[in-house]
Scaffold this active site. Structure first.
Site: not given
Lengths: 340, 182, 617
Positions: C216, C300, C342
């Site tokens: 992220e 991801n 994700d």
């Protein structure tokens, strides 16, 4: 009385300036533009004839001397009302003329529209334009994602090739309008719209945002360059390269500032650590013709002025006035000029 | 002149004069080369007694300025503040819409936090944002907990939501980290 | 005439009997979604090289290299589990999410706390298990600002007299297990770029395998191998970029054509995006000593806004098999190409010998993936034998076994300016990091997982190193049925659910399977539960002081009894609203979890205790 007429005529003269230039609806430099100008001409001729006839009829009506009873057009005897045969046939003829004119206009309009729609199905080359307040993000997409090109406020098109332009907006409603190539299409947040452009003449044209989008709507232009296919491929190949590395100590100092300080928070320069995604891509800034979405021509003086104090050039725009020290300013501009 | 004509003229003149009333200043340049950010937050303990200095005039200039708060709202998303603080609810970073402030909730204290960074992971933005942008962000952050007047905050959120926008949060009683005025 | 008819009927009856016999012989045992578990006649068994017989210790978070999380101890059974009682407790003094299992070796229990990553050694031979030593590594506090889902730690690894541990600020340390002194410390991850390390290392063949976190944060994912003796870097395999960085060479053979090609880690991204593309390795690594191959998944791709990164985004959201000595890739399978939601692929990978009919078994991996599919793959080649949904989903049609490609439903891609609603499974997937357990006795995989859906809106994500690179607003809520968590017993051979237990709160704790036929797991509001492995019936539960998101373990104590230990301390991504005191009025907080568990702060508080249970003497 004569002076007033002269003033009116003089005031109308500048409108003739709309007939030529890089930002004119009468340019006809694109296929759509050309067909719409043909339609416009038909309308102008038909309506012009009608207008002249109306004016003539009015002149006749004014000029007819009142002659008390001689050759009256209508006779009103109190008990019946009768028009002269002349009036009747004139009215029938007039009605027929209107009908013929309207049919002609409808048919012309229909065929123009159909031909534009037919063209829309044959585009072979895709561009995406994302509008922001107050600049244009232009993305040349390809199925091979590693060959995507980002540029800003400039659109290059190969002549004679139908371009499918996908339009999106990141904030408010804008409108994409290239007068010379005709066609105007809104960019609406949350939707994807599209427009097809088929330029037929090489040259430079100026596009404009045509939907009020905030304080700097007036300074949201885009330069469209229509060039030969070979030139276009050269340009795309050059845009695909990562940014040129700094070549002198001053440029290196500028590179360091740009990639570690405020600039990199918003701008992307491919091949450097500057990866900001919210401002125009600067990788090939110096190859563009204008700065700040057409507000300033690209030259050294304007580059200095823009980087030093963008708010004085385009107040309210999203680029803040940083207040660079003079040495930093020299270094940054030197590096930006390197980004050809 | 008839009385109707005269009265209309007086009324129109009065309305025209109202145009001269104070409109909100939209300061786009941060006079003239950007604002400065104050030093570190004052602590609660002032050995020898609390200083009674005047408050920074920028508190009012930015704090109640709708343009500053709306620019801060845009910057909050664009500079990835939402990535850690969400839209006030917090995540990696603490919640900003509640009444608890680790490092002070006054606008200059928030601006100092943004510029300096803080030990538990708040990044330092000095040099990555202009000082004016930092003040604008601080004004927006204050509005997340309902600190700013309703006519200065945005009535709309910029993201998906079916709860009232974060700028419309009702103000809770604030427990300041800095006892020297909130 | 009558005799003819009798003859015909007799022949028909004979034919029917023979057919029934043949049919029942060839058919696998039928699925029963309720009632006692019927383990299939042909069970999967853990691969023997990776799963040695139980010695009563627990030396690695997964119990063995095959990741079974199964303890062979059988003193505790469904009949006597109701008598389980607390034997002793231990407080770590921290209140962040407590995910790491305690390790037990040589009658010493090693407790691994979340940030500040202290390690405590407890002497199990003495009453009350007093502390032998405490190791305080003092990692940088700023690392907490770039840890997406709580400053957690998923465990240490005991090997050859040393404890190997990753610190949040990007260091890997080796600590002497007897004295608690640090032997070496190697810095691998850079918090200035947004990298942290939260995963539990895997140590085998003298190599310490460590992967980074930060999908992220716009990091570039990697898995590194350090020498266990000196801490020096042996090799590093990136998850994106050119083949020479990803260690894809001549020995690489993808099971499907879309994963075979030159520099796919560059060409499947827009220019430059692979450098910030994610593929972090923050989850579980398994190891096959016979094939000398490690198996792990990648996270991801970044950012969450998929429109910014057209292309398949290799090598994210997929599973790698690599040679442990050199790191060279053997194969790769991308479970979720061009991930939209994700759906990382870092979940646990179990190594089993899988029956394929005619009494044959092949070396396979079985894994419940985040995208909602339970994959069975041949671990020599990566070929998918079967992929069936184990949780509710409406965004994927299925996995095409001919091409190996996941087929999205289409029309539910998040694009800027438009919110997509009712995406199931939500971003944490049908199951997040918390691993399942496999019991060779029943042949079932016990999966603690989620039933969440979400609304999602995306916007242009800005890349600034050291800050989040996400571009998404998410709001999660319970899926169909209203329960946010579900515990499923899954038969990997028939690829069917055998029983399930609905839970109100999401299940974020791993499972433990034991030889006595009892399976353990914990809930986010603190209930530690024991269920019958065959039927799913609850046989015992205990309310601990805080929510349970950590791995329960089982070991044999110095007195020969079977003990069960579980960490209790809510946090992590799901529990952030409690451990970080977030505000539920913003539903997008904690990347959407604030809305899913907005009742959690009323039900549980932060904590950090280890509870140890045993049957009375």
């Amino acid at each position: 009385m004569r002076w007033r007429r002269l003033w009116v005529a003089l005031l109308l003269l500048p409108s003739l300036g709309g007939c030529s230039g890089i930002q004119t609806s009468l340019g006809g430099d694109g296929a759509d533009g050309a067909s719409f100008i043909r339609l416009f001409t038909i309308f102008l001729v038909v309506c012009g004839i009608m207008y002249l006839l109306v004016v003539a009829a009015l002149a006749v009506a004014i000029g007819r001397r009142r002659d008390g009873g001689r050759r009256a057009l209508t006779v009103d005897n109190g008990s019946h009302h009768e028009s002269s045969p002349l009036v009747r046939s004139a009215l029938v003829g007039w009605g027929a003329l209107i009908a013929v004119g309207l049919i002609a206009l409808t048919i012309a309009s229909f065929f123009t529209d159909r031909s534009a729609a037919a063209r829309a199905r044959h585009s072979s080359f895709a561009v995406k334009i994302i509008a922001n307040q107050w600049w244009w993000d232009v993305i040349y997409t390809t199925p091979d994602s590693s060959k995507i090109v980002h540029t800003a406020n400039e659109l290059h098109l190969p002549v004679g090739v139908e371009a499918e332009v996908e339009l999106q907006s990141n904030d408010v409603i804008h409108s994409f309008w290239v007068p010379n190539l005709a066609g105007k299409q809104d960019l609406i947040p949350g939707r994807t719209t599209d427009i097809q452009l088929l330029p037929t003449r090489t040259g430079l044209y100026r596009a404009q945002c045509a939907e009020f989008c905030g304080t700097q709507h007036a300074n949201m232009a885009l330069v469209v360059t229509v060039e030969s296919k070979a030139d276009f491929l050269n340009w795309i190949a050059q845009q695909r390269r990562p940014a040129f590395a700094p070549a002198s100590p001053l440029e290196l100092a500028g590179y360091r500032y740009v990639t570690t300080r405020e600039c990199s928070s918003c701008h992307n320069i491919t091949g450097t650590p500057a990866g900001g995604q919210i401002g125009p891509d600067l990788t090939h800034l110096a190859s563009r013709r204008t700065l700040a979405a057409g507000t300033l021509p690209m030259n050294r003086g304007n580059l200095y002025g823009w980087v030093a104090d963008p708010q004085s050039q385009k107040p309210g725009s999203q680029m803040p006035t940083i207040g660079l020290a003079p040495n930093d300013l020299h270094a940054v501009v030197a590096y930006l000029e390197r980004l050809k | 002149m008839s009385s109707l004509c005269r009265n209309s003229l007086i009324l129109m003149t009065a309305f025209a004069l109202l145009a001269g009333c104070d409109r909100e200043a939209r300061d786009v340049r941060g006079k003239p080369f950007g604002e400065t950010v104050p030093g570190p937050s004052p602590d609660t303990i002032f050995p020898g007694g609390a200083p009674r200095g005047a408050l920074d005039p920028r508190l009012a200039a930015y704090g109640r300025n709708a343009y500053a708060i709306s620019q801060g709202q845009q910057l909050f998303i664009r500079m990835n503040c939402v990535g850690c603080h969400a839209h006030g609810g917090g995540g990696m970073g603490p919640a900003l819409m509640d009444a608890q402030w680790r490092y002070g909730g006054r606008i200059d204290q928030i601006a100092a936090t943004i510029a300096e960074g803080r030990p538990n992971g708040m990044p330092s933005w000095r040099g990555k944002l202009t000082n004016q942008q930092i003040w604008q962000l601080a004004a927006f952050v204050r509005s997340l907990s309902g600190q700013e007047p309703k006519d200065a905050v945005s009535a709309r959120a910029d993201e998906l939501s079916n709860t009232p926008p974060e700028t419309q949060t009702r103000r809770e009683p604030v427990m300041p980290a800095d006892s020297a005025q909130q | 005439m009558r005799r003819l008819w009798v003859g015909v009927i007799a022949v028909l009856v004979l034919v029917v009997i023979v057919a029934a016999v043949l049919w029942s012989k060839n058919n696998r045992s039928p699925d029963q979604s309720s009632g006692p578990a019927q383990a299939s006649a042909f069970k999967a068994v853990p691969s023997s090289s990776a799963s040695p017989p139980d010695d009563g210790n627990w030396t690695m978070p997964a119990k063995d290299y095959a990741a079974t999380r199964f303890s062979g101890l059988n003193q505790i059974t469904p009949a006597n589990a109701a008598k389980l009682q607390v034997s002793f407790t231990f407080s770590t003094g921290t209140t962040e999410g407590f995910e790491a299992p305690p390790l037990v070796v040589n009658n010493t229990m090693y407790v691994v706390a979340p940030w500040p990553n202290n390690v405590f050694a407890l002497d199990l031979t003495k009453p009350g298990a007093p502390t032998k030593w405490v190791y305080k590594p003092n990692p940088a506090a700023a690392a907490k600002g770039v840890a997406c889902c709580g400053p957690v730690n998923r465990g240490a690894f005991y090997w050859n007299g040393r404890i190997f541990l990753n610190l949040l600020d990007g260091n890997t340390v080796a600590v002497d297990a007897a004295s608690g002194k640090e032997v070496w410390r190697t810095k691998l991850a850079d918090i200035q770029k947004g990298e942290t390390i939260t995963m539990a290392p895997l140590v085998a063949e003298g190599k310490v395998l460590v992967g980074n976190s930060g999908g992220e944060m716009g990091v570039r994912g990697w898995l590194a191998a350090l020498d266990a003796g000196s801490g020096k870097l042996a090799w590093k395999a990136y998850s994106t970029g050119p083949d020479k960085d990803v260690l894809i060479g001549a020995g690489y053979r993808a099971p499907y054509p879309q994963d075979q090609g030159r520099d796919l880690g560059v060409t499947s991204w827009p220019p430059g995006y692979w450098k910030i593309g994610g593929g972090a390795v923050w989850g579980w690594v398994s190891y096959d000593p016979a094939l000398k191959t490690i198996y792990y998944g990648t996270s991801n791709p970044g950012p969450w806004n998929q429109q910014q990164r057209p292309g398949d985004n290799k090598w994210t959201a997929g599973v790698f098999a690599r040679d442990i000595g050199t790191g060279q890739a053997r194969w790769f399978y991308q479970s979720t190409p061009h991930d939209l939601y994700d759906h990382d692929d870092i979940n646990e990978i179990l190594l089993v010998d899988y029956p394929i009919g005619n009494g044959q078994r092949i070396p396979a991996i079985i894994r419940p993936s985040r995208n909602g599919f339970f994959y069975v793959q041949d671990r020599r080649t990566g070929r998918v034998l079967s992929a069936k949904p184990y949780g509710y989903g409406n965004v994927y049609k299925g996995v095409d076994l001919k091409t190996g490609r996941l087929i999205p439903v289409g029309g539910m891609e998040p694009v800027p300016g438009r919110a997509v609603r009712n995406i199931c499974p939500a971003s944490p997937g049908a199951k997040d990091w918390n691993p399942s357990a496999f019991s060779p006795v029943t042949g079932l995989v016990y999966i603690p997982h989620l039933n969440l859906c979400q609304d999602m809106g995306v916007s242009n994500a800005n890349y600034i190193p050291g800050t989040p690179f996400v571009g998404a607003d998410v709001k999660m809520y319970a899926g169909p049925g209203g329960n946010r968590g579900v515990f499923t017993a899954w038969d990997p051979v028939t690829q069917r659910k055998v029983f399930e237990i609905k839970e109100d709160l999401p299940l974020w704790s791993p499972a433990l399977a034991t030889g006595g036929g009892v399976v353990f797991y914990g809930t986010m509001d603190g209930w530690f539960k024991a269920i019958d492995a065959r039927t799913g019936k609850l046989v015992w539960q205990f309310k601990t002081g805080s929510g349970i998101i950590g791995q329960p373990i089982s070991y044999r104590g110095p007195d020969g009894r079977q003990y069960i230990a579980v960490p209790s301390g809510v946090g992590g991504w799901a529990g952030a609203i409690v451990s970080a005191d977030l505000d539920a009025r913003d539903p997008t907080g904690a990347l959407g979890f604030n809305n899913a568990v907005k009742d959690l702060p009323k039900r549980v508080s932060p904590g950090g205790m280890v509870y140890v249970f045993a049957l009375p003497k």
